[in-house]
Motif scaffolding. Structure first.
Motif, PDB file in Angstrom:
ATOM      1  N   SER A  28       0.804  -1.216   0.000  1.00 47.49           N
ATOM      2  CA  SER A  28       0.000   0.000   0.000  1.00 47.49           C
ATOM      3  C   SER A  28       0.840   1.270   0.000  1.00 47.49           C
ATOM      4  CB  SER A  28      -0.943   0.012   1.207  1.00 47.49           C
ATOM      5  OG  SER A  28      -0.222  -0.110   2.409  1.00 47.49           O
ATOM      6  N   LYS A  29       2.102   1.189   0.484  1.00 52.21           N
ATOM      7  CA  LYS A  29       2.940   2.382   0.511  1.00 52.21           C
ATOM      8  C   LYS A  29       4.409   1.969   0.476  1.00 52.21           C
ATOM      9  CE  LYS A  29       1.896   5.804   3.314  1.00 52.21           C
ATOM     10  NZ  LYS A  29       1.789   6.612   4.564  1.00 52.21           N
ATOM     11  N   VAL A  30       5.219   2.772  -0.208  1.00 52.52           N
ATOM     12  CA  VAL A  30       6.670   2.598  -0.210  1.00 52.52           C
ATOM     13  C   VAL A  30       7.281   3.824   0.455  1.00 52.52           C
ATOM     14  CG1 VAL A  30       8.756   2.352  -1.617  1.00 52.52           C
ATOM     15  CG2 VAL A  30       6.652   1.175  -2.289  1.00 52.52           C
ATOM     16  N   LEU A  31       8.109   3.585   1.477  1.00 55.24           N
ATOM     17  CA  LEU A  31       8.815   4.662   2.164  1.00 55.24           C
ATOM     18  C   LEU A  31      10.225   4.734   1.598  1.00 55.24           C
ATOM     19  CD1 LEU A  31       7.701   3.796   5.809  1.00 55.24           C
ATOM     20  CD2 LEU A  31       6.635   5.414   4.233  1.00 55.24           C
ATOM     21  N   LEU A  32      10.591   5.881   1.059  1.00 49.75           N
ATOM     22  CA  LEU A  32      11.884   6.042   0.406  1.00 49.75           C
ATOM     23  C   LEU A  32      12.761   6.984   1.221  1.00 49.75           C
ATOM     24  CD1 LEU A  32      13.863   5.742  -1.977  1.00 49.75           C
ATOM     25  CD2 LEU A  32      12.611   7.583  -3.133  1.00 49.75           C
ATOM     26  N   ALA A  33      13.852   6.438   1.749  1.00 50.06           N
ATOM     27  CA  ALA A  33      14.824   7.236   2.503  1.00 50.06           C
ATOM     28  C   ALA A  33      16.139   7.228   1.736  1.00 50.06           C
ATOM     29  CB  ALA A  33      15.025   6.656   3.898  1.00 50.06           C
ATOM     30  N   GLU A  34      16.614   8.413   1.367  1.00 54.65           N
ATOM     31  CA  GLU A  34      17.850   8.510   0.600  1.00 54.65           C
ATOM     32  C   GLU A  34      18.818   9.457   1.304  1.00 54.65           C
ATOM     33  OE1 GLU A  34      17.216   7.920  -3.984  1.00 54.65           O
ATOM     34  OE2 GLU A  34      15.906   9.539  -3.309  1.00 54.65           O
ATOM     35  N   SER A  35      20.058   8.995   1.480  1.00 53.47           N
ATOM     36  CA  SER A  35      21.109   9.851   2.034  1.00 53.47           C
ATOM     37  C   SER A  35      22.455   9.192   1.776  1.00 53.47           C
ATOM     38  CB  SER A  35      20.919  10.074   3.535  1.00 53.47           C
ATOM     39  OG  SER A  35      21.252   8.911   4.265  1.00 53.47           O
ATOM     40  N   ASP A  36      23.510   9.973   1.883  1.00 49.49           N
ATOM     41  CA  ASP A  36      24.855   9.415   1.720  1.00 49.49           C
ATOM     42  C   ASP A  36      25.158   8.388   2.794  1.00 49.49           C
ATOM     43  OD1 ASP A  36      25.274  11.027  -0.473  1.00 49.49           O
ATOM     44  OD2 ASP A  36      26.314  12.600   0.648  1.00 49.49           O
ATOM     45  N   GLU A  37      24.625   8.586   4.013  1.00 49.48           N
ATOM     46  CA  GLU A  37      24.902   7.670   5.118  1.00 49.48           C
ATOM     47  C   GLU A  37      24.315   6.285   4.878  1.00 49.48           C
ATOM     48  OE1 GLU A  37      23.736  10.694   5.486  1.00 49.48           O
ATOM     49  OE2 GLU A  37      25.305  11.767   6.593  1.00 49.48           O
ATOM     50  N   LEU A  38      23.284   6.187   4.027  1.00 47.71           N
ATOM     51  CA  LEU A  38      22.630   4.909   3.761  1.00 47.71           C
ATOM     52  C   LEU A  38      23.175   4.224   2.510  1.00 47.71           C
ATOM     53  CD1 LEU A  38      18.973   6.054   4.480  1.00 47.71           C
ATOM     54  CD2 LEU A  38      20.363   4.560   5.925  1.00 47.71           C
ATOM     55  N   ALA A  39      24.181   4.813   1.895  1.00 50.21           N
ATOM     56  CA  ALA A  39      24.646   4.317   0.595  1.00 50.21           C
ATOM     57  C   ALA A  39      25.267   2.929   0.671  1.00 50.21           C
ATOM     58  CB  ALA A  39      25.655   5.295  -0.002  1.00 50.21           C
TER      59      ALA A  39
END
Length: 204
Positions: free
Chosen positions: A25-36
């Motif tokens: 039902s939903k996609v949560l998108l977290a983007e950052s250099d720390e998560l690369a």
């Protein structure tokens, strides 16, 4: 409701693919250099920051999932249920123990469940969904670890934890040369992952 967390850097294509899965039902998108680079601490902290809204937190039992979810379970003060192969009910699961020679049925009593899943035991979700994608902020990196470099072995074979076919050898092969002569060509022919007994691994 099923929500999928996609965390990384330049991860929008993965979020787009996840949004097409049936049942999501939903996609949560977290983007950052720390998560690369899939460092465990920032990813675990991100999951814990979101955990209040969810009854169950699931991950595939890959190297990343097995690195991150135990930290999530510890931070949430719950017992993790590891590498399930079957769902009996909302709180009861089956998982292999003793190198797969026995199957354990586990009932989780925690209100919030943290679970890793052996993906080869379940059918892939079909496409056909049209979930919304919501951008969420990444939490700050606690700085407990630092990415230095990747030292990966290159292989065209599937990953052992998710392979449909596994070819395995043990001490009966007698030597590393015989292992390479017999096991590897067969695995390549079948498109299989390669496993080995503890004795074969210890022998190199």
């Amino acid at each position: 409701d099923i929500h999928i967390l996609v965390a990384g850097k330049a991860a929008k294509p993965a979020a787009d693919a996840a949004a097409k899965l049936a049942g999501v039902s939903k996609v949560l998108l977290a983007e950052s250099d720390e998560l690369a680079n899939n460092l465990a601490e920032p990813l675990a902290d991100l999951i814990v920051s979101l955990a209040g809204s969810y009854d169950t937190i699931l991950s595939a039992a890959t190297s990343v999932g097995k690195n991150v979810l135990p930290r999530v379970a510890a931070l949430l003060d719950v017992a993790q249920v590891s590498e399930i192969i079957e769902v009996i009910s909302s709180d009861t699961f089956k998982r292999p123990i003793y190198a797969g020679n026995a199957i354990q049925t586990v009932q989780a009593s925690d209100a919030k469940k943290v679970i890793t899943v052996r993906t080869a035991s379940f059918a892939s979700a079909p496409e056909g969904g049209s979930a919304t994608i919501e951008a969420i902020p990444a939490v700050s990196d606690p700085g407990l670890s630092t990415f230095v470099r990747d030292a990966l072995s290159a292989s065209d074979r599937p990953e052992l934890t998710s392979a449909k076919i596994i070819i395995s050898g043990g001490r009966a092969l007698g030597s590393a040369e015989k292992f390479r002569e017999v096991i590897l060509p067969l695995a390549d022919k079948l498109g299989a992952a390669v496993g080995a007994s503890r004795a074969a691994v210890d022998a190199g």
